[in-house]
Design a protein around this motif. Structure first.
Motif, PDB file in Angstrom:
ATOM      1  N   SER A 109       1.094  -1.614   0.056  1.00 35.47           N
ATOM      2  CA  SER A 109       0.031  -0.062  -0.143  1.00 35.47           C
ATOM      3  C   SER A 109       0.708   1.155  -0.311  1.00 35.47           C
ATOM      4  N   ARG A 110      -0.007   2.196  -0.296  1.00 32.18           N
ATOM      5  CA  ARG A 110       1.088   3.233  -1.010  1.00 32.18           C
ATOM      6  C   ARG A 110       0.807   4.623   0.610  1.00 32.18           C
ATOM      7  N   PHE A 111      -0.588   4.013   1.078  1.00 30.15           N
ATOM      8  CA  PHE A 111      -1.478   4.748   1.789  1.00 30.15           C
ATOM      9  C   PHE A 111      -0.252   5.168   3.247  1.00 30.15           C
ATOM     10  N   PRO A 112       0.960   4.355   4.028  1.00 31.46           N
ATOM     11  CA  PRO A 112       1.824   5.126   5.006  1.00 31.46           C
ATOM     12  C   PRO A 112       2.511   6.170   4.187  1.00 31.46           C
ATOM     13  N   SER A 113       2.841   6.095   3.251  1.00 36.55           N
ATOM     14  CA  SER A 113       3.576   7.095   2.609  1.00 36.55           C
ATOM     15  C   SER A 113       3.100   7.836   2.109  1.00 36.55           C
ATOM     16  N   VAL A 114       1.414   8.146   1.785  1.00 42.06           N
ATOM     17  CA  VAL A 114       0.953   9.400   1.894  1.00 42.06           C
ATOM     18  C   VAL A 114       0.538   9.910   2.884  1.00 42.06           C
ATOM     19  N   LEU A 115       0.271   9.139   3.704  1.00 41.31           N
ATOM     20  CA  LEU A 115       0.069   9.998   5.421  1.00 41.31           C
ATOM     21  C   LEU A 115       0.793  10.591   6.181  1.00 41.31           C
ATOM     22  N   ALA A 116       2.342   9.614   5.439  1.00 42.71           N
ATOM     23  CA  ALA A 116       3.744  10.127   6.267  1.00 42.71           C
ATOM     24  C   ALA A 116       4.352  11.924   5.512  1.00 42.71           C
ATOM     25  N   LEU A 117       4.246  11.629   4.337  1.00 39.66           N
ATOM     26  CA  LEU A 117       4.309  13.086   3.232  1.00 39.66           C
ATOM     27  C   LEU A 117       2.853  13.726   4.186  1.00 39.66           C
ATOM     28  N   GLY A 118       1.753  13.986   3.948  1.00 46.39           N
ATOM     29  CA  GLY A 118       0.622  14.650   4.325  1.00 46.39           C
ATOM     30  C   GLY A 118       0.895  14.800   5.760  1.00 46.39           C
ATOM     31  N   VAL A 119       1.289  14.345   7.274  1.00 51.54           N
ATOM     32  CA  VAL A 119       1.100  14.951   8.197  1.00 51.54           C
ATOM     33  C   VAL A 119       2.324  15.520   8.254  1.00 51.54           C
ATOM     34  N   GLY A 120       3.768  15.245   7.398  1.00 52.44           N
ATOM     35  CA  GLY A 120       4.930  16.422   7.006  1.00 52.44           C
ATOM     36  C   GLY A 120       4.619  17.710   7.230  1.00 52.44           C
ATOM     37  N   VAL A 121       4.123  17.470   6.137  1.00 50.95           N
ATOM     38  CA  VAL A 121       4.265  18.925   5.353  1.00 50.95           C
ATOM     39  C   VAL A 121       3.456  19.901   6.534  1.00 50.95           C
ATOM     40  N   LEU A 122       1.888  19.170   6.556  1.00 52.16           N
ATOM     41  CA  LEU A 122       1.299  19.935   7.420  1.00 52.16           C
ATOM     42  C   LEU A 122       2.178  20.520   8.642  1.00 52.16           C
ATOM     43  N   ALA A 123       2.894  19.667   9.362  1.00 49.52           N
ATOM     44  CA  ALA A 123       3.877  20.300  10.472  1.00 49.52           C
ATOM     45  C   ALA A 123       4.429  20.783  10.436  1.00 49.52           C
ATOM     46  N   ALA A 124       5.193  20.681   8.780  1.00 48.95           N
ATOM     47  CA  ALA A 124       6.003  22.029   8.405  1.00 48.95           C
ATOM     48  C   ALA A 124       5.243  23.425   8.697  1.00 48.95           C
ATOM     49  N   VAL A 125       4.305  22.843   7.781  1.00 47.13           N
ATOM     50  CA  VAL A 125       3.321  24.469   7.929  1.00 47.13           C
ATOM     51  C   VAL A 125       3.099  24.988   9.328  1.00 47.13           C
ATOM     52  N   LEU A 126       2.388  24.239  10.246  1.00 49.36           N
ATOM     53  CA  LEU A 126       1.968  24.569  11.766  1.00 49.36           C
ATOM     54  C   LEU A 126       3.643  25.243  12.773  1.00 49.36           C
ATOM     55  N   VAL A 127       4.599  24.648  12.131  1.00 49.92           N
ATOM     56  CA  VAL A 127       6.017  25.311  12.942  1.00 49.92           C
ATOM     57  C   VAL A 127       6.668  26.347  12.169  1.00 49.92           C
ATOM     58  N   VAL A 128       6.278  26.668  10.810  1.00 54.02           N
ATOM     59  CA  VAL A 128       6.616  27.986  10.474  1.00 54.02           C
ATOM     60  C   VAL A 128       5.674  29.202  10.948  1.00 54.02           C
ATOM     61  N   LEU A 129       4.013  28.712  11.187  1.00 53.46           N
ATOM     62  CA  LEU A 129       3.314  29.537  11.415  1.00 53.46           C
ATOM     63  C   LEU A 129       3.955  29.411  13.056  1.00 53.46           C
ATOM     64  N   VAL A 130       4.479  28.932  14.278  1.00 52.16           N
ATOM     65  CA  VAL A 130       4.685  29.244  15.448  1.00 52.16           C
ATOM     66  C   VAL A 130       5.484  30.125  15.410  1.00 52.16           C
ATOM     67  N   VAL A 131       6.594  29.804  14.237  1.00 52.51           N
ATOM     68  CA  VAL A 131       8.047  30.477  13.841  1.00 52.51           C
ATOM     69  C   VAL A 131       7.608  32.215  14.015  1.00 52.51           C
ATOM     70  N   LEU A 132       6.643  31.999  12.959  1.00 54.86           N
ATOM     71  CA  LEU A 132       6.858  33.231  12.895  1.00 54.86           C
ATOM     72  C   LEU A 132       5.582  33.927  14.148  1.00 54.86           C
ATOM     73  N   GLY A 133       4.647  33.382  14.941  1.00 54.69           N
ATOM     74  CA  GLY A 133       4.451  34.083  15.549  1.00 54.69           C
ATOM     75  C   GLY A 133       2.829  34.404  15.518  1.00 54.69           C
ATOM     76  N   ARG A 134       2.253  33.999  14.533  1.00 50.72           N
ATOM     77  CA  ARG A 134       0.876  33.716  13.565  1.00 50.72           C
ATOM     78  C   ARG A 134       0.290  33.324  14.796  1.00 50.72           C
ATOM     79  N   THR A 135      -0.010  32.292  15.586  1.00 52.82           N
ATOM     80  CA  THR A 135      -0.425  31.020  15.578  1.00 52.82           C
ATOM     81  C   THR A 135      -0.955  31.482  17.264  1.00 52.82           C
ATOM     82  N   GLY A 136      -0.430  32.452  18.179  1.00 52.68           N
ATOM     83  CA  GLY A 136      -0.656  32.146  19.260  1.00 52.68           C
ATOM     84  C   GLY A 136      -0.934  33.818  20.354  1.00 52.68           C
TER      85      GLY A 136
END
Length: 136
Positions: A109-136
């Motif tokens: 199945s490709r599902f684990p790879s797709v899931l890992a990539l999706g979660v990784g990209v979303l986590a990276a976006v949230l990290v950038v937003l937290v660092v920029l101070g736009r989350t809190g």
């Protein structure tokens, strides 16, 4: 015609989710250790799905200063990913159980790879937003 056959195939697979005893009609009983390992994998996928759902609610509740559209997008992506994990868990359990009973290779199945990539990209976006101070 191809679409109709594909829908029948999906329907047959989903019916097996609700009738695990029918899985036993296939092939021969595998070593119980393998069936139990398959069940542990199923439960791990369910835990992953629950964690993603929890993450979706966390984004919605704990990042109120995040842009409404971005917060909603992150929340929905995490909730949908959690739902997909749960559905994938039962589908994968049935497919693996059938393969073991038939003496076939376990399904890939490709599902684990797709899931890992999706979660990784979303986590990276949230990290950038937290660092920029736009989350809190």
């Amino acid at each position: 015609m191809i679409l109709r056959d594909g829908l029948r195939s999906v329907g047959a697979a989903v019916r097996l989710w609700w009738a695990p005893a029918r899985v036993r009609e296939e092939g021969s009983t595998p070593d119980y250790r393998f069936s139990l390992a398959n069940e542990r994998t199923f439960l791990a996928w369910l835990r992953t799905g629950l964690a993603l759902v929890g993450g979706g609610f966390a984004v919605d509740q704990f990042l109120p200063r995040l842009s409404g559209t971005l917060r909603l997008t992150c929340t929905v992506v995490l909730l949908v990913a959690g739902a997909l994990c749960a559905l994938r868990a039962v589908n994968h359990w049935v497919r693996c159980e059938l393969a073991m009973r038939r003496g076939e290779d376990l399904p890939l199945s490709r599902f684990p790879s797709v899931l890992a990539l999706g979660v990784g990209v979303l986590a990276a976006v949230l990290v950038v937003l937290v660092v920029l101070g736009r989350t809190g």
